[in-house]
Structure formats: structure tokens, C-alpha cells
Design an enzyme around this catalytic site. Sequence first.
Site, mmCIF file in Angstrom:
data_model
loop_
_atom_site.group_PDB
_atom_site.id
_atom_site.type_symbol
_atom_site.label_atom_id
_atom_site.label_comp_id
_atom_site.label_asym_id
_atom_site.label_seq_id
_atom_site.Cartn_x
_atom_site.Cartn_y
_atom_site.Cartn_z
ATOM 1 N N GLY A 12 34.544 34.549 43.112
ATOM 2 C CA GLY A 12 35.852 34.795 42.504
ATOM 3 C C GLY A 12 36.162 33.834 41.385
ATOM 4 O O GLY A 12 35.437 32.857 41.158
ATOM 5 N N ASP A 13 37.231 34.166 40.655
ATOM 6 C CA ASP A 13 37.717 33.328 39.551
ATOM 7 C C ASP A 13 36.679 33.166 38.454
ATOM 8 O O ASP A 13 36.613 32.138 37.793
ATOM 9 C CB ASP A 13 38.161 31.948 40.072
ATOM 10 N N LYS A 16 37.400 37.405 34.825
ATOM 11 C CA LYS A 16 37.185 38.829 34.513
ATOM 12 C C LYS A 16 37.994 39.262 33.298
ATOM 13 O O LYS A 16 37.656 40.240 32.642
ATOM 14 C CB LYS A 16 37.578 39.691 35.709
ATOM 15 N N GLY A 17 39.047 38.504 32.990
ATOM 16 C CA GLY A 17 39.897 38.830 31.839
ATOM 17 C C GLY A 17 39.112 38.935 30.542
ATOM 18 O O GLY A 17 39.417 39.766 29.686
ATOM 19 N N GLY A 40 44.296 36.510 41.318
ATOM 20 C CA GLY A 40 45.136 35.854 40.321
ATOM 21 C C GLY A 40 44.470 35.917 38.976
ATOM 22 O O GLY A 40 43.323 35.526 38.843
ATOM 23 N N HIS A 41 45.153 36.472 37.991
ATOM 24 C CA HIS A 41 44.619 36.368 36.648
ATOM 25 C C HIS A 41 45.753 36.084 35.673
ATOM 26 O O HIS A 41 46.898 36.472 35.902
ATOM 27 C CB HIS A 41 43.795 37.587 36.233
ATOM 28 N N GLN A 223 38.903 39.505 43.803
ATOM 29 C CA GLN A 223 37.926 38.629 44.481
ATOM 30 C C GLN A 223 36.507 38.878 43.931
ATOM 31 O O GLN A 223 36.376 39.148 42.753
ATOM 32 C CB GLN A 223 37.970 38.804 46.000
ATOM 33 N N LYS A 330 32.537 30.877 30.505
ATOM 34 C CA LYS A 330 32.690 29.416 30.551
ATOM 35 C C LYS A 330 31.408 28.642 30.257
ATOM 36 O O LYS A 330 31.183 27.571 30.826
ATOM 37 C CB LYS A 330 33.287 29.010 31.910
ATOM 38 N N GLY A 412 31.090 33.995 27.284
ATOM 39 C CA GLY A 412 32.351 33.303 26.998
ATOM 40 C C GLY A 412 32.060 31.902 26.482
ATOM 41 O O GLY A 412 31.325 31.136 27.117
ATOM 42 N N GLY A 414 34.667 29.735 25.139
ATOM 43 C CA GLY A 414 35.856 28.884 25.043
ATOM 44 C C GLY A 414 37.036 29.560 25.700
ATOM 45 O O GLY A 414 36.945 30.718 26.120
HETATM 46 P P1 IMP Z 1 42.348 36.018 51.912
HETATM 47 O O1 IMP Z 1 41.820 37.004 50.927
HETATM 48 O O2 IMP Z 1 43.703 35.463 51.546
HETATM 49 O O3 IMP Z 1 42.309 36.517 53.323
HETATM 50 O O4 IMP Z 1 41.363 34.737 51.895
HETATM 51 C C1 IMP Z 1 40.009 34.826 52.341
HETATM 52 C C2 IMP Z 1 39.103 33.985 51.466
HETATM 53 O O5 IMP Z 1 38.990 34.588 50.177
HETATM 54 C C3 IMP Z 1 39.585 32.558 51.212
HETATM 55 O O6 IMP Z 1 38.447 31.713 51.114
HETATM 56 C C4 IMP Z 1 40.267 32.653 49.856
HETATM 57 O O7 IMP Z 1 40.288 31.401 49.200
HETATM 58 C C5 IMP Z 1 39.339 33.633 49.166
HETATM 59 N N1 IMP Z 1 39.997 34.383 48.072
HETATM 60 C C6 IMP Z 1 40.876 35.392 48.176
HETATM 61 N N2 IMP Z 1 41.238 35.850 46.974
HETATM 62 C C7 IMP Z 1 40.553 35.126 46.066
HETATM 63 C C8 IMP Z 1 40.461 35.154 44.635
HETATM 64 O O8 IMP Z 1 41.086 35.975 43.941
HETATM 65 N N3 IMP Z 1 39.639 34.227 44.076
HETATM 66 C C9 IMP Z 1 38.903 33.355 44.815
HETATM 67 N N4 IMP Z 1 38.947 33.300 46.146
HETATM 68 C C10 IMP Z 1 39.755 34.168 46.775
#
Ligand code: IMP
Length: 428
Positions: A12-13, A16-17, A40-41, A223, A330, A412, A414
Site C-alpha cells: 500500500g501507499d 497510485k495517484g 488514503g490518497h 490497499q 518515488k 515517478g 518527484g
Molecule cells: P484494516 O484494513 O483497517 O483492517 O487494517 C488491516 C491492515 O491493512 C493494517 O496493517 C493496516 O495498516 C493495513 N492497511 C489498510 N489500509 C491501508 C492502506 O490504504 N495503505 C496501507 N496499509 C493499509
Amino acid sequence: MPGIVLVGAQWGDEGKGKATDLIGTKVDYVARFNGGNNAGHTVVVGDESYALHLLPSGIINPNVTPVIGNGVVVDPQVLFEEIDGLQARGVDCSRLLVSEAAHIIAPYHRTIDKVTERFLGKHKIGTTGRGIGPAYADKINRVGIRVHDLFNANHLHDKVEASLHQKNQMLVKLYNRRAVDVDAVTDELLALGERLKPYVANTSLVLNTALNEGKTVLFEGGQATMLDVDHGTYPFVTSSNPTAGGACTGTGVGPTKITRVIGVSKAYVTRVGEGPFPTELFDEQGEWLRQQGHEYGVTTGRPRRCGWFDAVINRYATQINGLTDIVLTKLDVLTGLKEIPVCVAYDLDGIRYDDMPTDQAVFAAVKPVYEMMPGWSEDISSCHSFDELPPTCQAYVKRLEELSGCRISAIGTGPQRDHIISVHSLVD
Ligand code: IMP
């Protein structure tokens, strides 16, 4: 009939934007297919940036219809907060479509997420605490509340009662909490449903019709691959399928409609929450990556765990998702390093693993096998083509491509939206 799936290739993170921006203007629909407001984006609106968790990124483009698919779990309160925040900045959200079959995150799901984590103690998952897991658990247990349930008071009351029957026993007897009041929750959900109604649609029909008419649909995963409940680092995963297959089940579109699968990877790796992470750095090098890459969560603000690029994971992501393209983000963060380690395989007690071990006890114990690549010191943010990158930087990208088994189509360079090198078009 272009159906493009966009997934995270790591934990994750990945940013993707950047990929969404590249595809941007050519897309008619952006459909989220999994997860909820655990994602989160950051979306930039003029000079302002806005952190979105639930709304699809297409919400800011007036030519795009944003869709929340049936595979998403929707917290209506969060949805309205995001809509209100954007509308206050002049962004019209009236085009949004929400699947009538999507499941609802009710207030009790958030409560259960938090108490369960506390109860798990050292076995906790490190969830985002947004009620994601409990909402999906109800879906699978067949006691979930779906969007269309919010429009019939008697029916909803029955559903809430069924859902709370066992939970209230658990909250009171196991967790020493107050029982949740069925009538109060029903009233709250009915009011939220009233506001949700104008957005609700049969989104599977809408998307299939669009694809049949030759429109372009971007299926956006929340995710990432390694957080997939089936294919990730179970149990340290989220409760949905962020991998490419989830795009079909999470929107009601068949696999024959998918024409492209794009995976987004950082040039290194980060993870939030608990769980194994073979290339994780615990020293000042990890802290350096965190500072250079501003690696703090958009949703929870937690510092992200940082480590070197792991090619085993990327090969696995290529396999599980059937990737056609990788967007590498990045890369600029690595500028200034003399040498860059790349994990090419794992080792456990003298046994080499070139492929991802399914047994998580093995995965948790493996040590990375590193290959050292020479670094570069030049600023790469002004490079607009692959050839303009320093030779050692080109070699790093080429090696990552070779090890991942999938072409790298964009890079990417920058933090700005235009800090990107397009190598192959992501749409044509
Ligand atoms: P949950 O999705 O809140 O149940 O969390 C389960 C796991 O997924 C945890 O380790 C969170 O930190 C991770 N997680 C959930 N959403 C994201 C995301 O958008 N980015 C990175 N990790 C995520």
C-alpha cells in the site's frame, strides 16, 4: 472496450495517484472495488490538497463518473464528510454513483474494530480502526447491512437486530462494554440513507453498459497485493481482495472486460501496521528513507516502516494480478545513495526462495538475498524521458523491470504531479 485495473503491488501507499493522473483525461468512469475509508490518497484541487479516504480519485475531474462498487464497505458519515469538504471547495460531487449492493460500515463496526485490536494484545493486526474488518466479517457471516437496506425502515430494523444479536452479547459479556441500541442505530442509518439515496445506482449495470459502449473504465483498488486477504501476508492483511480479481467481484464486471492491469510499486518498500517485512530497515538507513520519502500514513499519521525494494514481492504481484505494466514511483527518494541494495530472493537456513513462500511462518523468518546496484547523485526531477536519467539510475530501473517480470511503463521522479516519465502509454 478498455477496462483498466489499477492495483498496489506492495503493502500500500505506493502512490497510485501518479498512475491515475497519467490515465486521467482518457477515462470516463473511475470505480473503486474494495476496501473502505482505510485507504488514503491526497487529491490536489487547484492550490489546495485534500486527503480522501473513500471517494474514488475521479471525483475531481468533471468529465469522469466516480463509482463506489459493491465490493467497497461504505461508512456514510465519512462519505458525507468528504463530499462536504470537496463541495466547500467548489468540487461538484453530484455525479457520484454508489452501488446499492455495497455493505455499510455501521458505528458498531468501528467500536468492534477497536476493542478487538485491544483484546488481541500482542497478536493485534494494527488495523486502521475504521471498522473495515468487522463490516466485511458481517458480509461473510450474512448479517451485513447493504445500501439498499437503508430505504425500508422495518426491513432495516430487522437486519440491525439480527446483526446486533450476537455482537451485543459479545460486547457486554466479553468486552465489558454497553450494548448497542437497535432502535437508535436504525434511526441513525435511516437518516444517512435518506441523504445517500440520490447517489445510489445499479453500478454493475452502469459499468457494463459503459464498457459495451466503448467507454473507458478505471478500476481503482484500495490497499495492495500484499494486504489481500487471500494472497497477502495473512493474517496481517486487510479484509478484502485488493488484487486484480477483486475488480470483477467488487464491481460486477466480468474478467473478459479487463484489458489492462497496472501495478504501482515504490522504488523501495513501505508498510504500516503489523506483519512480516523481509527487507525492513531498523537502522538510520530506514529513518533516512522515511524522511526523504515523507513516509507517514495519510489515514492514521503513523510512521511507515521502510525497507529496500523486494523483487520477490514484485514478481509475485506480477503473477497474482497478471500485471501488464508497472508504474514505479518515488525513484527520486533514492537519489544520493552510493549503492542501493535490491532483494532478489530470500534465504532460510540455506534454502533459497526465488518465489513467495505461501507458508507465513517461512515468510516471517526469511532473510533477504541482496544484490548491490550503484546509485546516482544527480537530481532526476527535471528528467522528462528515460534517456535523460543518469546511466546508473537507468540500470536500476532496468534491473527492477527484469526481476519483476513486467515492463515498467512510467517512473515517478518527484512529488509534483508532472514529475513523471512516461515510457509506454497506459491507455492505448
Ligand atoms: P484494516 O484494513 O483497517 O483492517 O487494517 C488491516 C491492515 O491493512 C493494517 O496493517 C493496516 O495498516 C493495513 N492497511 C489498510 N489500509 C491501508 C492502506 O490504504 N495503505 C496501507 N496499509 C493499509
